[in-house]
Write a protein that holds these residues in place. Structure first.
Motif, PDB file in Angstrom:
ATOM      1  N   GLY A  46       0.807  -1.215   0.000  1.00  0.00           N
ATOM      2  CA  GLY A  46       0.000   0.000   0.000  1.00  0.00           C
ATOM      3  C   GLY A  46       0.840   1.265   0.000  1.00  0.00           C
ATOM      4  O   GLY A  46       0.677   2.130  -0.871  1.00  0.00           O
ATOM      5  N   PRO A  47       1.768   1.424   0.954  1.00  0.00           N
ATOM      6  CA  PRO A  47       2.614   2.620   0.953  1.00  0.00           C
ATOM      7  C   PRO A  47       3.408   2.811  -0.332  1.00  0.00           C
ATOM      8  O   PRO A  47       3.544   3.943  -0.819  1.00  0.00           O
ATOM      9  CB  PRO A  47       3.546   2.376   2.153  1.00  0.00           C
ATOM     10  N   VAL A  48       3.922   1.722  -0.888  1.00  0.00           N
ATOM     11  CA  VAL A  48       4.686   1.835  -2.137  1.00  0.00           C
ATOM     12  C   VAL A  48       3.798   2.385  -3.258  1.00  0.00           C
ATOM     13  O   VAL A  48       4.193   3.289  -4.005  1.00  0.00           O
ATOM     14  CB  VAL A  48       5.280   0.466  -2.537  1.00  0.00           C
ATOM     15  N   LEU A  63      -6.262  10.287   4.379  1.00  0.00           N
ATOM     16  CA  LEU A  63      -6.413   9.276   5.418  1.00  0.00           C
ATOM     17  C   LEU A  63      -5.313   8.221   5.336  1.00  0.00           C
ATOM     18  O   LEU A  63      -4.865   7.699   6.367  1.00  0.00           O
ATOM     19  CB  LEU A  63      -7.787   8.614   5.308  1.00  0.00           C
ATOM     20  N   TYR A  64      -4.890   7.885   4.117  1.00  0.00           N
ATOM     21  CA  TYR A  64      -3.792   6.919   3.975  1.00  0.00           C
ATOM     22  C   TYR A  64      -2.530   7.449   4.658  1.00  0.00           C
ATOM     23  O   TYR A  64      -1.826   6.725   5.363  1.00  0.00           O
ATOM     24  CB  TYR A  64      -3.513   6.641   2.491  1.00  0.00           C
ATOM     25  N   LEU A  65      -2.253   8.741   4.454  1.00  0.00           N
ATOM     26  CA  LEU A  65      -1.037   9.330   5.013  1.00  0.00           C
ATOM     27  C   LEU A  65      -1.133   9.531   6.527  1.00  0.00           C
ATOM     28  O   LEU A  65      -0.181   9.263   7.262  1.00  0.00           O
ATOM     29  CB  LEU A  65      -0.750  10.662   4.329  1.00  0.00           C
ATOM     30  N   LEU A  66      -2.298   9.996   6.989  1.00  0.00           N
ATOM     31  CA  LEU A  66      -2.450  10.338   8.405  1.00  0.00           C
ATOM     32  C   LEU A  66      -2.799   9.148   9.285  1.00  0.00           C
ATOM     33  O   LEU A  66      -2.429   9.114  10.469  1.00  0.00           O
ATOM     34  CB  LEU A  66      -3.535  11.407   8.569  1.00  0.00           C
ATOM     35  N   THR A 378      -5.678  -1.586  -5.811  1.00  0.00           N
ATOM     36  CA  THR A 378      -4.735  -2.497  -5.148  1.00  0.00           C
ATOM     37  C   THR A 378      -4.296  -1.942  -3.803  1.00  0.00           C
ATOM     38  O   THR A 378      -4.225  -2.672  -2.803  1.00  0.00           O
ATOM     39  CB  THR A 378      -3.509  -2.728  -6.046  1.00  0.00           C
ATOM     40  N   ALA A 379      -4.002  -0.627  -3.762  1.00  0.00           N
ATOM     41  CA  ALA A 379      -3.607  -0.008  -2.493  1.00  0.00           C
ATOM     42  C   ALA A 379      -4.730  -0.081  -1.475  1.00  0.00           C
ATOM     43  O   ALA A 379      -4.491  -0.279  -0.266  1.00  0.00           O
ATOM     44  CB  ALA A 379      -3.202   1.447  -2.726  1.00  0.00           C
ATOM     45  N   ASN A 380      -5.974   0.039  -1.924  1.00  0.00           N
ATOM     46  CA  ASN A 380      -7.105  -0.049  -1.002  1.00  0.00           C
ATOM     47  C   ASN A 380      -7.317  -1.472  -0.497  1.00  0.00           C
ATOM     48  O   ASN A 380      -7.732  -1.665   0.651  1.00  0.00           O
ATOM     49  CB  ASN A 380      -8.373   0.466  -1.690  1.00  0.00           C
TER      50      ASN A 380
END
Length: 594
Positions: A46-48, A63-66, A378-380
């Protein structure tokens, strides 16, 4: 949680160094190395994708970052801690004698208790996103005995600023209703009759825990541990618990899908008839498509061997029911507009304007999948796994051989894969949400697929079994409290900002949503009787409208710094195309304040 721990525990802990804590021979046991790789993939993928493939955008990226990045970091510490602790002999001996048994109802009650506490403590009883607000909005309309309301004439020019863009609203007639399907709002309204509307999702989530245990008994007969491990995995799903604090329709989707599945697997005429009705009710909750994609693989089994009676039953009920659900826009909104609109428009034109309909909205969203859209989905999915019990991913790995051999489990897996299909084409990202809410209705299916993984962890896999048990324990001890803190820190400032507006002495109060990040999540008004202070999102207002408000009412407009002091983020500046409007807005408001 009813868990029996058998066997003697030696209290003498060995001394060891972290470098020597994980025995390579133990880690290399069949399946263990793949479980570790799968955990690493969830933590890294996910982060990549978010950082290097530009996956996710808007509030979802925020929201992904925080929230997700720190959550995945804590997940990594939990995973490493479990791998290290599993090497300790005393822990391994305790795990070897560990058995899951007993009734499931204490797990359900424990889940309900956590959610009931979390609704006011973590979520502040607030409707954060517009999806959540629309549930309460339409529930209030139902509670008044109506399916749509008429906005007073003096407020009709300001309807969008009052209620946002997720409503069906006609400025000419003042007809106002939610533009979502009515099912979740109807459930909320029913619970609200007893004063427990905010706990609707909490109850549905707890019921889902009991239902997943029931389905586990049907899929794995004779295995006394299967219902308990299924219930534990769903009860400790961080995503399921987070959704249970909200008024999203996601907990209802999961609960209804599991109810549908247990009725379908019961395989009696009466249970299939009930399942068909439950399917229609599920389609009415929020959006029509999630249930259809979930149910399709199961319904296809009726074709081989061919069961014409059941095909006719589901086909007729689904056709009539889904047509009725689709007609909701006309029933709740279009017909009222057509009846109340001025006679200058012909009825067909009025109807077409009032009910642009689901097909127009779908066509507007449809696009061929891009690389970014595929990366976002994919990240989700990776984000979703990071919001489950930390033990889920390794258990799915250990369950893989059983899934390959079992036709029913293949169908469960196909339900998940098919449910993913629409999103690269229509809605690659979800906006608000804890975990991946678009697949929330499938969380019970994920859990059911993981159950054979627990069965596969016998005595010959002592290290893996111990590590999984540590992950099961660390999830409620570490991950769930951490997620609660994260959610409260994000939701709390928005709830405080809404309270700040409500406490204003002015007749009208404006939110500076041009400067306040996601400022549209702050103004909240009842659709049934506007009461001062009336809160408006000024992004929907023209400068001339702000002047009219200032001429008619006392107006308060907290400056961006007031929102920042509550913990909200401010946008770094004003978009160039909004600069002239924003300057005019501030000029008018400065005159109002004098």
């Amino acid at each position: 949680m009813s868990v029996l721990v058998k066997g003697r525990v030696d209290g003498n802990l060995p001394v060891f160094t972290p470098a020597a804590a994980i025995d390579p021979q133990l880690v290399a046991a069949p399946g263990t190395i793949w479980a570790i790789r799968a955990l690493v993939a969830v933590l890294v993928l996910g982060p990549v994708l978010v950082i290097w493939a530009n996956a996710t955008f808007g509030i979802s990226r925020m929201l992904y970052l925080l929230v997700d990045f720190p959550g995945l970091a804590v997940f990594a510490y939990v995973a490493v801690g479990a791998l290290v602790l599993a090497r300790v002999p005393v822990v391994r001996r305790a795990a070897a004698g560990f058995a899951l048994s007993g009734p499931v109802w204490p797990i359900c009650l424990g889940t309900l208790a956590v959610s009931v506490i979390g609704v006011p403590l973590v979520y502040h009883g607030y409707a954060l996103s517009m999806d959540e607000y629309m549930t309460r909005f339409q529930a209030a309309i139902f509670g008044s005995g109506q399916i749509a309301v008429v906005l007073p004439e003096e407020w009709r020019p300001f309807g969008r600023a009052l209620y946002g863009g997720f409503t069906s609203y006609d400025a000419t007639t003042g007809i106002l209703t939610s533009n979502y399907r009515p099912g979740m709002a109807a459930l909320y309204a029913a619970f609200d009759l007893g004063g427990i509307g905010p706990y609707t999702s909490a109850v549905l989530n707890a019921v889902a825990v009991g239902l997943v245990a029931r389905v586990a008994r049907q899929l794995y007969p004779g295995d006394s541990a299967a219902p308990v491990i299924a219930a534990v995995l769903l009860a400790t799903s961080q995503q399921a618990l987070a959704a249970s604090l909200t008024s999203y329709a996601m907990s209802a989707h999961m609960c209804f899908n599991l109810l549908w599945l247990t009725l379908f697997l019961n395989d009696r005429l009466w249970s299939h008839a009930l399942a068909a009705l439950v399917g229609v009710a599920t389609a009415s909750l929020h959006q029509i498509h999630p249930h259809l994609f979930f149910a399709a693989p199961f319904l296809l089994t009726l074709l081989r061997p061919f069961r014409p009676g059941l095909v006719l039953l589901y086909g007729s009920v689904y056709l009539a029911g889904h047509a009725a659900v689709y007609a909701w826009d006309w029933v709740a909104f279009g017909r009222f507009v057509a009846e109340a609109a001025p006679p200058t428009l012909t009825a067909p034109v009025q109807a077409e304007a009032a009910t642009a309909g689901i097909f127009s909205r779908v066509l507007a969203m449809f696009h061929l999948p891009s690389v970014e859209a595929l990366a976002t989905v994919t990240a989700n999915v990776a984000r979703m796994f990071g919001w489950q019990s930390a033990a889920l991913v390794p258990l799915l790995v250990f369950a893989a051989p059983s899934i390959r051999r079992n036709r029913r489990l293949w169908i469960l897996a196909a339900s998940i894969l098919l449910s993913l299909l629409p999103y690269p084409f229509l809605m690659p990202d979800q906006g608000h949400g804890w975990g991946y809410r678009y697949l929330h209705g499938l969380l019970g299916i994920l859990v059911l697929l993981a159950v054979p993984g627990w069965r596969a962890l016998g005595a010959d896999r002592g290290y893996a079994r111990t590590a999984v048990l540590c992950l099961l324990v660390f999830t409620p001890m570490v991950m769930i409290p951490f997620r609660g803190i994260q959610i409260e820190r994000f939701v709390g400032p928005y709830a405080s900002a809404s309270e700040m507006l409500s406490a204003s002495k002015a007749e009208v109060v404006l939110t500076d949503s041009t400067r306040v990040t996601i400022g549209s999540d702050i103004p909240r008004n009842s659709p049934v009787g506007l009461r001062a202070p009336v809160a408006l999102d000024d992004a929907y207002l023209t400068v001339a409208q702000i002047e009219k408000l200032c001429a008619r009412y006392s107006v308060d407009a907290p400056k961006p710094e007031a929102f920042e002091a509550l913990g909200l983020f401010l946008n770094p500046g004003v978009w160039p195309e909004r600069a002239e409007w924003y300057a005019g807005r501030n000029r008018v408001l400065d005159g109002c304040r004098k």
